[in-house]
Each structure stands twice: as C-alpha cells, then as structure tokens.
Design a protein around this motif. Structure first.
Motif, PDB file in Angstrom:
ATOM      1  N   ASP A 117      42.855  49.378  21.772  1.00 39.94           N
ATOM      2  CA  ASP A 117      43.064  48.697  20.494  1.00 39.94           C
ATOM      3  C   ASP A 117      43.790  49.666  19.579  1.00 39.94           C
ATOM      4  O   ASP A 117      43.308  50.773  19.342  1.00 39.94           O
ATOM      5  CB  ASP A 117      41.713  48.298  19.900  1.00 39.94           C
ATOM      6  N   LYS A 118      44.933  49.271  19.055  1.00 45.49           N
ATOM      7  CA  LYS A 118      45.735  50.204  18.263  1.00 45.49           C
ATOM      8  C   LYS A 118      45.088  50.575  16.929  1.00 45.49           C
ATOM      9  O   LYS A 118      45.363  51.615  16.382  1.00 45.49           O
ATOM     10  CB  LYS A 118      47.128  49.642  18.024  1.00 45.49           C
ATOM     11  N   ASP A 119      44.221  49.726  16.424  1.00 47.26           N
ATOM     12  CA  ASP A 119      43.621  49.979  15.118  1.00 47.26           C
ATOM     13  C   ASP A 119      42.428  50.919  15.158  1.00 47.26           C
ATOM     14  O   ASP A 119      42.161  51.635  14.200  1.00 47.26           O
ATOM     15  CB  ASP A 119      43.180  48.654  14.473  1.00 47.26           C
ATOM     16  N   ASP A 120      41.696  50.925  16.256  1.00 44.37           N
ATOM     17  CA  ASP A 120      40.465  51.707  16.310  1.00 44.37           C
ATOM     18  C   ASP A 120      40.189  52.112  17.752  1.00 44.37           C
ATOM     19  O   ASP A 120      40.520  51.383  18.679  1.00 44.37           O
ATOM     20  CB  ASP A 120      39.300  50.853  15.790  1.00 44.37           C
ATOM     21  N   GLU A 121      39.575  53.265  17.924  1.00 50.75           N
ATOM     22  CA  GLU A 121      39.193  53.687  19.269  1.00 50.75           C
ATOM     23  C   GLU A 121      37.813  53.126  19.578  1.00 50.75           C
ATOM     24  O   GLU A 121      36.834  53.437  18.913  1.00 50.75           O
ATOM     25  CB  GLU A 121      39.158  55.205  19.387  1.00 50.75           C
ATOM     26  N   ILE A 122      37.758  52.280  20.582  1.00 54.14           N
ATOM     27  CA  ILE A 122      36.495  51.717  21.018  1.00 54.14           C
ATOM     28  C   ILE A 122      36.265  52.247  22.417  1.00 54.14           C
ATOM     29  O   ILE A 122      36.722  51.680  23.406  1.00 54.14           O
ATOM     30  CB  ILE A 122      36.512  50.188  20.962  1.00 54.14           C
ATOM     31  N   LEU A 123      35.583  53.383  22.462  1.00 54.40           N
ATOM     32  CA  LEU A 123      35.338  54.082  23.712  1.00 54.40           C
ATOM     33  C   LEU A 123      33.857  54.403  23.781  1.00 54.40           C
ATOM     34  O   LEU A 123      33.298  54.967  22.847  1.00 54.40           O
ATOM     35  CB  LEU A 123      36.162  55.371  23.758  1.00 54.40           C
ATOM     36  N   GLY A 124      33.218  53.985  24.851  1.00 57.23           N
ATOM     37  CA  GLY A 124      31.796  54.270  24.993  1.00 57.23           C
ATOM     38  C   GLY A 124      31.211  53.585  26.205  1.00 57.23           C
ATOM     39  O   GLY A 124      31.925  53.149  27.104  1.00 57.23           O
ATOM     40  N   GLN A 125      29.892  53.484  26.189  1.00 56.67           N
ATOM     41  CA  GLN A 125      29.157  52.909  27.311  1.00 56.67           C
ATOM     42  C   GLN A 125      28.732  51.491  26.967  1.00 56.67           C
ATOM     43  O   GLN A 125      28.226  51.228  25.874  1.00 56.67           O
ATOM     44  CB  GLN A 125      27.933  53.761  27.615  1.00 56.67           C
ATOM     45  N   ILE A 126      28.920  50.563  27.917  1.00 50.54           N
ATOM     46  CA  ILE A 126      28.495  49.178  27.698  1.00 50.54           C
ATOM     47  C   ILE A 126      26.969  49.127  27.766  1.00 50.54           C
ATOM     48  O   ILE A 126      26.370  49.480  28.780  1.00 50.54           O
ATOM     49  CB  ILE A 126      29.106  48.228  28.748  1.00 50.54           C
ATOM     50  N   LEU A 127      26.361  48.695  26.661  1.00 52.06           N
ATOM     51  CA  LEU A 127      24.901  48.566  26.612  1.00 52.06           C
ATOM     52  C   LEU A 127      24.456  47.180  27.039  1.00 52.06           C
ATOM     53  O   LEU A 127      23.419  47.024  27.684  1.00 52.06           O
ATOM     54  CB  LEU A 127      24.386  48.837  25.199  1.00 52.06           C
ATOM     55  N   GLU A 128      25.237  46.158  26.653  1.00 51.37           N
ATOM     56  CA  GLU A 128      24.837  44.780  26.919  1.00 51.37           C
ATOM     57  C   GLU A 128      26.067  43.884  26.867  1.00 51.37           C
ATOM     58  O   GLU A 128      26.991  44.129  26.098  1.00 51.37           O
ATOM     59  CB  GLU A 128      23.816  44.315  25.875  1.00 51.37           C
ATOM     60  N   ILE A 129      26.058  42.850  27.674  1.00 55.70           N
ATOM     61  CA  ILE A 129      27.071  41.804  27.595  1.00 55.70           C
ATOM     62  C   ILE A 129      26.304  40.540  27.232  1.00 55.70           C
ATOM     63  O   ILE A 129      25.594  39.970  28.058  1.00 55.70           O
ATOM     64  CB  ILE A 129      27.830  41.640  28.925  1.00 55.70           C
ATOM     65  N   VAL A 134      30.294  41.913  23.610  1.00 52.98           N
ATOM     66  CA  VAL A 134      30.035  43.036  24.504  1.00 52.98           C
ATOM     67  C   VAL A 134      29.610  44.169  23.578  1.00 52.98           C
ATOM     68  O   VAL A 134      30.328  44.510  22.635  1.00 52.98           O
ATOM     69  CB  VAL A 134      31.294  43.425  25.306  1.00 52.98           C
ATOM     70  N   ILE A 135      28.451  44.731  23.816  1.00 57.17           N
ATOM     71  CA  ILE A 135      27.909  45.766  22.937  1.00 57.17           C
ATOM     72  C   ILE A 135      28.182  47.118  23.575  1.00 57.17           C
ATOM     73  O   ILE A 135      27.748  47.384  24.693  1.00 57.17           O
ATOM     74  CB  ILE A 135      26.407  45.540  22.684  1.00 57.17           C
ATOM     75  N   ILE A 136      28.918  47.958  22.836  1.00 52.94           N
ATOM     76  CA  ILE A 136      29.354  49.261  23.341  1.00 52.94           C
ATOM     77  C   ILE A 136      28.823  50.351  22.423  1.00 52.94           C
ATOM     78  O   ILE A 136      29.000  50.284  21.202  1.00 52.94           O
ATOM     79  CB  ILE A 136      30.902  49.337  23.390  1.00 52.94           C
ATOM     80  N   GLN A 137      28.192  51.370  23.020  1.00 55.13           N
ATOM     81  CA  GLN A 137      27.737  52.521  22.241  1.00 55.13           C
ATOM     82  C   GLN A 137      28.788  53.616  22.363  1.00 55.13           C
ATOM     83  O   GLN A 137      29.091  54.079  23.459  1.00 55.13           O
ATOM     84  CB  GLN A 137      26.389  53.033  22.728  1.00 55.13           C
ATOM     85  N   ARG A 138      29.339  53.997  21.226  1.00 61.82           N
ATOM     86  CA  ARG A 138      30.383  55.017  21.204  1.00 61.82           C
ATOM     87  C   ARG A 138      29.820  56.394  21.515  1.00 61.82           C
ATOM     88  O   ARG A 138      28.611  56.611  21.487  1.00 61.82           O
ATOM     89  CB  ARG A 138      31.050  55.055  19.838  1.00 61.82           C
ATOM     90  N   LEU A 139      30.714  57.335  21.745  1.00 58.68           N
ATOM     91  CA  LEU A 139      30.315  58.722  22.005  1.00 58.68           C
ATOM     92  C   LEU A 139      29.560  59.309  20.818  1.00 58.68           C
ATOM     93  O   LEU A 139      28.664  60.125  20.987  1.00 58.68           O
ATOM     94  CB  LEU A 139      31.547  59.567  22.316  1.00 58.68           C
ATOM     95  N   SER A 140      29.927  58.875  19.617  1.00 66.32           N
ATOM     96  CA  SER A 140      29.266  59.388  18.412  1.00 66.32           C
ATOM     97  C   SER A 140      27.870  58.812  18.218  1.00 66.32           C
ATOM     98  O   SER A 140      27.125  59.271  17.365  1.00 66.32           O
ATOM     99  CB  SER A 140      30.126  59.080  17.185  1.00 66.32           C
ATOM    100  N   GLY A 141      27.526  57.774  18.989  1.00 64.20           N
ATOM    101  CA  GLY A 141      26.196  57.190  18.891  1.00 64.20           C
ATOM    102  C   GLY A 141      26.172  55.853  18.185  1.00 64.20           C
ATOM    103  O   GLY A 141      25.212  55.099  18.330  1.00 64.20           O
ATOM    104  N   ASP A 142      27.207  55.531  17.388  1.00 59.68           N
ATOM    105  CA  ASP A 142      27.202  54.240  16.722  1.00 59.68           C
ATOM    106  C   ASP A 142      27.515  53.129  17.721  1.00 59.68           C
ATOM    107  O   ASP A 142      28.070  53.356  18.776  1.00 59.68           O
ATOM    108  CB  ASP A 142      28.149  54.205  15.524  1.00 59.68           C
ATOM    109  N   VAL A 143      27.104  51.920  17.379  1.00 57.49           N
ATOM    110  CA  VAL A 143      27.200  50.786  18.288  1.00 57.49           C
ATOM    111  C   VAL A 143      28.248  49.809  17.769  1.00 57.49           C
ATOM    112  O   VAL A 143      28.268  49.468  16.588  1.00 57.49           O
ATOM    113  CB  VAL A 143      25.829  50.084  18.429  1.00 57.49           C
ATOM    114  N   VAL A 144      29.113  49.347  18.674  1.00 52.43           N
ATOM    115  CA  VAL A 144      30.158  48.387  18.340  1.00 52.43           C
ATOM    116  C   VAL A 144      29.851  47.085  19.060  1.00 52.43           C
ATOM    117  O   VAL A 144      29.558  47.090  20.258  1.00 52.43           O
ATOM    118  CB  VAL A 144      31.546  48.904  18.798  1.00 52.43           C
ATOM    119  N   THR A 145      29.907  45.987  18.330  1.00 56.02           N
ATOM    120  CA  THR A 145      29.799  44.675  18.963  1.00 56.02           C
ATOM    121  C   THR A 145      31.205  44.090  18.987  1.00 56.02           C
ATOM    122  O   THR A 145      31.778  43.807  17.948  1.00 56.02           O
ATOM    123  CB  THR A 145      28.835  43.745  18.200  1.00 56.02           C
TER     124      THR A 145
END
Length: 191
Positions: A117-129, A134-145
C-alpha cells in the motif's frame, strides 16, 4: 399428486445429504487451512443459506408454481434486499470477499505478510481473518484491521518468518533504533 410428493421427498433427502456433505467439506477445508472454528461455522451457514434458497426454488417448481410467479417473487425480494444493501455496499462486498478469502486466500493465521500500500506500511503477522477484516499485528505491536475487499485488491507479500519481514520493513523497531544509536555513540567515542 403422488409424483409431486415423491419428487419433494427425493429433493428433501438430497437436500439433507448434500447439506451435511457441504458442512463437512467446509469444516475439513477450514481445518486444513487452520481457520478459526467460528469462521468455519459462518462460511458453512452462508453456503447453506444459498443452498436452502435453491432447494426452496426447486420445491416451488415441483409444486407447479409458474416461472412468472417465481420471477415476480424473487425480483421483489432482490429489489428490497438491493435497496437495503445499497447504502451498505462495502459491507456486502466485504462479506463476499470473506467467502473468497476462505476458499482461495493463500495466507493463513500466523503468516507474516506485507500489504503493498503506497500510503502506509502494513507489515506484520495475521492474527485473525474475520467476516469483515483481516487483522494484522504490526512489528511495533499495534493492530491493523484491513478490510477483506481491499486485501483482495492489493498485492500481498508473504514472508517465511519475522526476521524476513523485519528486513523488508521501511521502519525500524525501537530496539533496532536504540542499538543503532548505541553503535553510533560507540563509534564517535573511539574517534
């Protein structure tokens, strides 16, 4: 009349058998993909709902209800549902995307991914679909839905492990930044 009852009985038996087969097939596929049981149940119910609609349509045809009457009924139902869902189009697209992800998404819970995504880095581990995200936990620890419909439209990179994901990150973790500063301070003291 007896022929109609026999056909309806045959349809009912076929419906029960195929419904159980559909449920067990979805459960087997879900377990092989390490999908949450709640999600397996949801997908199974959604597919069963569609299968039930086809069954009701076939029973109506066997009973002799004309195509014209069925067409009027179903077009009325679809018109009401369409108007109700028009304002919530994104919800309908996310539900549809959820079914596509269940059957065809090459990533599983626990995988390390990067959504390009050109606007934001969404890199992490998939916690749940889930149904909508799709819920992704970033390397920094915050969670992205991240919405299901959008993740199907974006390129997704899968990494073998956390270290490979960290190597591809634009942003460094606080620990890496602290180590970098410590190394720079040590280098300046020796000079």
């Amino acid at each position: 009349m007896m022929v109609q009852l026999g056909l309806i009985t045959l349809l009912l038996v076929a419906y029960v058998i195929l419904s159980r087969f559909l449920k067990s097939s979805v459960a087997l596929l879900g377990r092989s993909k390490s999908v949450n049981e709640v999600r397996i149940t949801y997908v199974s119910r959604m597919l069963n709902l569609g299968f039930t609609a086809v069954f009701v349509l076939l029973v109506c045809l066997v009973l002799g209800i004309g195509y014209g009457q069925l067409a009027i009924f179903f077009s009325s139902v679809f018109a009401v549902v369409g108007v109700a869902l028009f304002a919530q189009w994104s919800i309908l697209s996310n539900i549809t995307a959820s079914l596509i992800i269940f059957f065809g998404f090459p990533y599983r819970v626990g995988d390390w991914v990067k959504v390009v995504d050109k606007d934001d880095e969404i890199l992490g581990q998939i916690l749940e679909i889930s149904t909508f995200h799709v819920i992704i936990q970033r390397l920094s620890g915050d969670v992205v839905t991240y919405p299901n419909s959008l993740i199907l439209q974006k390129a997704v990179v899968r990494f073998d492990n956390k270290e490979a994901a960290q190597a591809m990150s634009q942003f460094k973790t606080e620990k890496e930044e602290a180590e970098k500063v410590k190394v720079e301070k040590g280098a300046s003291l020796h000079n």
